[in-house]
Write a protein that holds these residues in place. Structure first.
Motif, PDB file in Angstrom:
ATOM      1  N   ALA A  27      17.541   8.103   0.709  1.00 26.59           N
ATOM      2  CA  ALA A  27      16.668   7.006   0.293  1.00 26.59           C
ATOM      3  C   ALA A  27      15.301   7.128   0.952  1.00 26.59           C
ATOM      4  O   ALA A  27      14.265   6.983   0.297  1.00 26.59           O
ATOM      5  N   VAL A  28      15.287   7.401   2.243  1.00 27.28           N
ATOM      6  CA  VAL A  28      14.026   7.524   2.984  1.00 27.28           C
ATOM      7  C   VAL A  28      13.199   8.690   2.467  1.00 27.28           C
ATOM      8  O   VAL A  28      11.969   8.590   2.332  1.00 27.28           O
ATOM      9  N   ALA A  29      13.868   9.809   2.165  1.00 24.68           N
ATOM     10  CA  ALA A  29      13.145  10.989   1.657  1.00 24.68           C
ATOM     11  C   ALA A  29      12.502  10.701   0.308  1.00 24.68           C
ATOM     12  O   ALA A  29      11.322  11.018   0.089  1.00 24.68           O
ATOM     13  N   PHE A  30      13.239  10.084  -0.603  1.00 24.41           N
ATOM     14  CA  PHE A  30      12.693   9.783  -1.931  1.00 24.41           C
ATOM     15  C   PHE A  30      11.587   8.735  -1.856  1.00 24.41           C
ATOM     16  O   PHE A  30      10.645   8.750  -2.656  1.00 24.41           O
ATOM     17  N   ALA A  31      11.678   7.804  -0.901  1.00 24.86           N
ATOM     18  CA  ALA A  31      10.687   6.731  -0.794  1.00 24.86           C
ATOM     19  C   ALA A  31       9.296   7.264  -0.452  1.00 24.86           C
ATOM     20  O   ALA A  31       8.295   6.561  -0.648  1.00 24.86           O
ATOM     21  N   LYS A  32       9.225   8.500   0.025  1.00 18.40           N
ATOM     22  CA  LYS A  32       7.923   9.099   0.312  1.00 18.40           C
ATOM     23  C   LYS A  32       7.223   9.535  -0.976  1.00 18.40           C
ATOM     24  O   LYS A  32       6.019   9.806  -0.982  1.00 18.40           O
ATOM     25  N   GLY A  38      17.396   0.598  -1.845  1.00 11.76           N
ATOM     26  CA  GLY A  38      18.530   1.033  -1.042  1.00 11.76           C
ATOM     27  C   GLY A  38      19.568  -0.075  -0.975  1.00 11.76           C
ATOM     28  O   GLY A  38      19.316  -1.127  -0.375  1.00 11.76           O
ATOM     29  N   PHE A  39      20.721   0.154  -1.589  1.00  9.99           N
ATOM     30  CA  PHE A  39      21.766  -0.886  -1.652  1.00  9.99           C
ATOM     31  C   PHE A  39      22.978  -0.521  -0.816  1.00  9.99           C
ATOM     32  O   PHE A  39      23.447   0.621  -0.831  1.00  9.99           O
ATOM     33  N   ASP A  40      23.497  -1.522  -0.092  1.00 14.37           N
ATOM     34  CA  ASP A  40      24.756  -1.354   0.627  1.00 14.37           C
ATOM     35  C   ASP A  40      25.453  -2.706   0.658  1.00 14.37           C
ATOM     36  O   ASP A  40      24.799  -3.750   0.763  1.00 14.37           O
ATOM     37  N   VAL A  41      26.782  -2.684   0.567  1.00 15.42           N
ATOM     38  CA  VAL A  41      27.538  -3.940   0.547  1.00 15.42           C
ATOM     39  C   VAL A  41      27.524  -4.620   1.917  1.00 15.42           C
ATOM     40  O   VAL A  41      27.790  -5.818   2.024  1.00 15.42           O
ATOM     41  N   SER A  42      27.201  -3.861   2.959  1.00 13.70           N
ATOM     42  CA  SER A  42      27.174  -4.408   4.317  1.00 13.70           C
ATOM     43  C   SER A  42      25.839  -5.095   4.589  1.00 13.70           C
ATOM     44  O   SER A  42      24.811  -4.429   4.767  1.00 13.70           O
ATOM     45  N   TYR A  49      18.471  -2.187   9.034  1.00 14.00           N
ATOM     46  CA  TYR A  49      17.383  -1.403   8.447  1.00 14.00           C
ATOM     47  C   TYR A  49      16.124  -2.246   8.285  1.00 14.00           C
ATOM     48  O   TYR A  49      15.004  -1.788   8.563  1.00 14.00           O
ATOM     49  N   LYS A  50      16.287  -3.478   7.836  1.00 18.74           N
ATOM     50  CA  LYS A  50      15.126  -4.357   7.657  1.00 18.74           C
ATOM     51  C   LYS A  50      14.427  -4.650   8.985  1.00 18.74           C
ATOM     52  O   LYS A  50      13.227  -4.890   9.026  1.00 18.74           O
ATOM     53  N   ASN A  51      15.208  -4.602  10.071  1.00 16.83           N
ATOM     54  CA  ASN A  51      14.645  -4.843  11.404  1.00 16.83           C
ATOM     55  C   ASN A  51      14.141  -3.557  12.057  1.00 16.83           C
ATOM     56  O   ASN A  51      13.804  -3.551  13.249  1.00 16.83           O
ATOM     57  N   GLY A  52      14.122  -2.479  11.275  1.00 17.28           N
ATOM     58  CA  GLY A  52      13.606  -1.219  11.788  1.00 17.28           C
ATOM     59  C   GLY A  52      14.542  -0.474  12.715  1.00 17.28           C
ATOM     60  O   GLY A  52      14.100   0.321  13.548  1.00 17.28           O
ATOM     61  N   LEU A  53      15.837  -0.696  12.562  1.00 17.19           N
ATOM     62  CA  LEU A  53      16.817  -0.023  13.409  1.00 17.19           C
ATOM     63  C   LEU A  53      17.643   0.959  12.600  1.00 17.19           C
ATOM     64  O   LEU A  53      18.090   0.645  11.498  1.00 17.19           O
ATOM     65  N   ASN A  61      14.430   5.085  14.486  1.00 14.35           N
ATOM     66  CA  ASN A  61      13.905   3.743  14.252  1.00 14.35           C
ATOM     67  C   ASN A  61      12.489   3.730  13.712  1.00 14.35           C
ATOM     68  O   ASN A  61      12.145   2.917  12.844  1.00 14.35           O
ATOM     69  N   GLU A  62      11.631   4.618  14.219  1.00 20.23           N
ATOM     70  CA  GLU A  62      10.231   4.621  13.785  1.00 20.23           C
ATOM     71  C   GLU A  62      10.106   4.931  12.298  1.00 20.23           C
ATOM     72  O   GLU A  62       9.295   4.341  11.594  1.00 20.23           O
ATOM     73  N   VAL A  63      10.931   5.854  11.814  1.00 17.80           N
ATOM     74  CA  VAL A  63      10.902   6.205  10.392  1.00 17.80           C
ATOM     75  C   VAL A  63      11.383   5.028   9.551  1.00 17.80           C
ATOM     76  O   VAL A  63      10.806   4.715   8.501  1.00 17.80           O
ATOM     77  N   ILE A  64      12.426   4.356  10.012  1.00 19.61           N
ATOM     78  CA  ILE A  64      12.957   3.207   9.281  1.00 19.61           C
ATOM     79  C   ILE A  64      11.915   2.086   9.208  1.00 19.61           C
ATOM     80  O   ILE A  64      11.769   1.418   8.179  1.00 19.61           O
ATOM     81  N   LYS A  65      11.185   1.897  10.298  1.00 25.63           N
ATOM     82  CA  LYS A  65      10.159   0.843  10.320  1.00 25.63           C
ATOM     83  C   LYS A  65       9.053   1.110   9.301  1.00 25.63           C
ATOM     84  O   LYS A  65       8.487   0.179   8.723  1.00 25.63           O
ATOM     85  N   LYS A  66       8.762   2.378   9.072  1.00 25.49           N
ATOM     86  CA  LYS A  66       7.636   2.743   8.199  1.00 25.49           C
ATOM     87  C   LYS A  66       8.035   2.980   6.745  1.00 25.49           C
ATOM     88  O   LYS A  66       7.173   3.007   5.860  1.00 25.49           O
ATOM     89  N   THR A  67       9.323   3.173   6.475  1.00 23.30           N
ATOM     90  CA  THR A  67       9.737   3.517   5.112  1.00 23.30           C
ATOM     91  C   THR A  67       9.473   2.379   4.129  1.00 23.30           C
ATOM     92  O   THR A  67       9.476   1.203   4.500  1.00 23.30           O
TER      93      THR A  67
END
Length: 460
Positions: A27-32, A38-42, A49-53, A61-67
């Motif tokens: 998901a992160v690779a395609f988002a570039k 990005g869907f997950d039942v959890s 992920y929304k909190n950048g973790l 974490n840094e990549v998640i924060k920027k995606t």
């Protein structure tokens, strides 16, 4: 305008169903390059992920924060996408038969939200036939749409290696397949957006499914051979690592090493292939033999540990053993199907207290799956044996002298009391040497250095 062009122009979106060790990096690779849902039942995972973790530690974490991935646990958001990638786990049940529950559930969820003109690509490892014979009927039933008419399907097996910072999605050739030439062409073009190494077009979905399931089966068999060699050479008093280093000087020698084979790929995928073979009337011989050897290695390591402790005059019942590393592989927090737990449970059967040290492991998963709470390195004291099971980078700063300080100061005998009697100093020193038992499963330390330091050393 084709679906591929609409995706590139951000007129259509890609969805990732399942955001674990495989789905999230995709998901992160395609988002570039394009818009991604990005869907997950959890919901807990989505909140992380929304909190950048990044609980997987795959991208950080840094990549998640920027995606720009739109993380969600709302399945209705899947209706916004036209190109869907399903990347959910495919484990095995206790009887080693395939557990298709996750992929079936994902198919139902996606089916409820599938729209006309969509392409669905499965990445989960399965046996040949699952995509077309199991997943497609579910998609049709839930959506009311017709495969090949209202939507198309493809299969592109995941090849992400958890914890590996070199062999990533972008650097590994991607096998792609589709139900027809048009679908194959679209799937190939979409993946080429992010896979720098290029794609390989398999001639059919079943070929792609089979290619994936034999990749890990091949590794499993080769590691089983190494494990069997280790058992044989240990009986002979020969160091297996030394043998492999010598044999490895030949140009065509395959450089595999012995070890515990767990996780959600190598320790699982072969059972998918043998299950399908059984359905076709063929009982696997080589694959299942390799699986049995690897499944039994945890018990073998535990028994070898007990033998080394007995040689060192250790009392077994009530002894304390520290195990460094509990994840299924190094530098990865994933504890699913880890065979280190087999070592732990076997030792506990003999009344041994096991203390686990693993700064990398997902602590919540470790407790939920195995009821294990890890210790810190500095908390390991007064133990009777130390096992290094997983060679995390975090452990490389630990030296042999550090390990010796973790042991009981007197061992099985009371050395201080012996010094006050007529016992010779030579006997006392020898007993002190026998006090240190180090089981180094993956060969993190040098054998000669360990023995010079007065440590009873054993490895696969």
């Amino acid at each position: 305008m084709s679906l591929y062009e609409r995706i590139v122009n951000r007129e259509e979106k890609i969805s990732l169903v399942g955001l674990g060790y495989v789905g999230m990096p995709i998901a992160v690779a395609f988002a570039k390059k394009v818009d991604v849902i990005g869907f997950d039942v959890s919901k807990k995972k989505i909140d992380s992920y929304k909190n950048g973790l990044d609980p997987t530690k795959e991208v950080g974490n840094e990549v998640i924060k920027k995606t720009t991935v739109e993380f969600t646990s709302d399945e209705a958001r899947l209706r916004e996408a036209k190109f869907h990638i399903v990347a959910v786990p495919t484990p095995v049940k206790n009887d080693h038969t395939p557990d298709l529950t996750p992929v079936e559930s994902a198919s139902r969820t996606l089916g409820r939200n599938l729209t006309k003109g969509s392409i669905v690509v499965f990445e989960s490892t399965v046996y040949p036939g699952v995509t077309e014979e199991i997943c497609v009927p579910i998609l049709e039933k839930e959506s009311g749409l017709k495969s090949g008419v209202d939507f198309k399907v493809g299969y592109s097996p995941e090849r992400i290696n958890p914890g590996d910072k070199v062999h990533r999605l972008e650097t590994i050739v991607k096998v792609v397949s589709g139900m027809d030439e048009e679908t194959l062409d679209t799937v190939a073009k979409v993946y080429e957006l992010v896979v720098e190494a290029g794609v390989y077009k398999a001639e059919s979905i079943k070929v792609a499914e089979a290619a994936k399931v034999i990749e890990n089966s091949q590794r499993d068999i080769n590691i089983a051979f190494m494990n069997e060699l280790s058992i044989i050479f240990n009986k002979m008093g020969i160091d297996t690592k030394a043998v492999l280093e010598a044999a490895g000087t030949k140009w065509n020698f395959l450089k595999f090493t012995p070890g515990l084979v767990g996780g959600h790929c190598i320790g699982v995928d072969p059972y998918y292939l043998t299950y399908r073979a059984e359905q076709m009337g063929y009982h696997s011989q080589i694959i299942l033999s390799g699986r049995k050897i690897n499944d039994d290695m945890g018990k073998y390591v535990a028994e070898s540990t007990l033998k080394q402790m007995i040689k060192a005059n250790k009392q077994i019942n009530g002894a304390k053993v520290a195990i460094f590393g509990v994840t299924f592989k190094e530098n990865c927090p994933d504890v699913r199907n880890t065979k280190v737990v087999d070592v732990i449970r076997e030792l506990e059967e003999y009344g041994i207290e096991v203390k686990v040290v693993d700064p990398v492991a997902d602590k919540e998963d470790l407790w939920r799956e195995y009821r294990i709470n890890p210790y810190r390195v500095e908390e390991i004291k007064e133990v009777d044996a130390v096992i290094f099971a997983v060679p995390h980078d975090d452990f490389k700063s630990i030296c042999l002298e550090d390990i010796k300080k973790m042991f009981r100061t007197t061992g099985y005998f009371n050395i201080e009391a012996m010094k006050e009697t007529a016992v010779t100093s030579e006997f006392v020193e020898e007993d002190d040497k026998n006090n240190y038992v180090l089981i180094d499963i993956r060969g993190l330390f040098d054998r000669q250095d360990a023995e010079t330091a007065g440590i009873s050393y054993w490895r696969l």
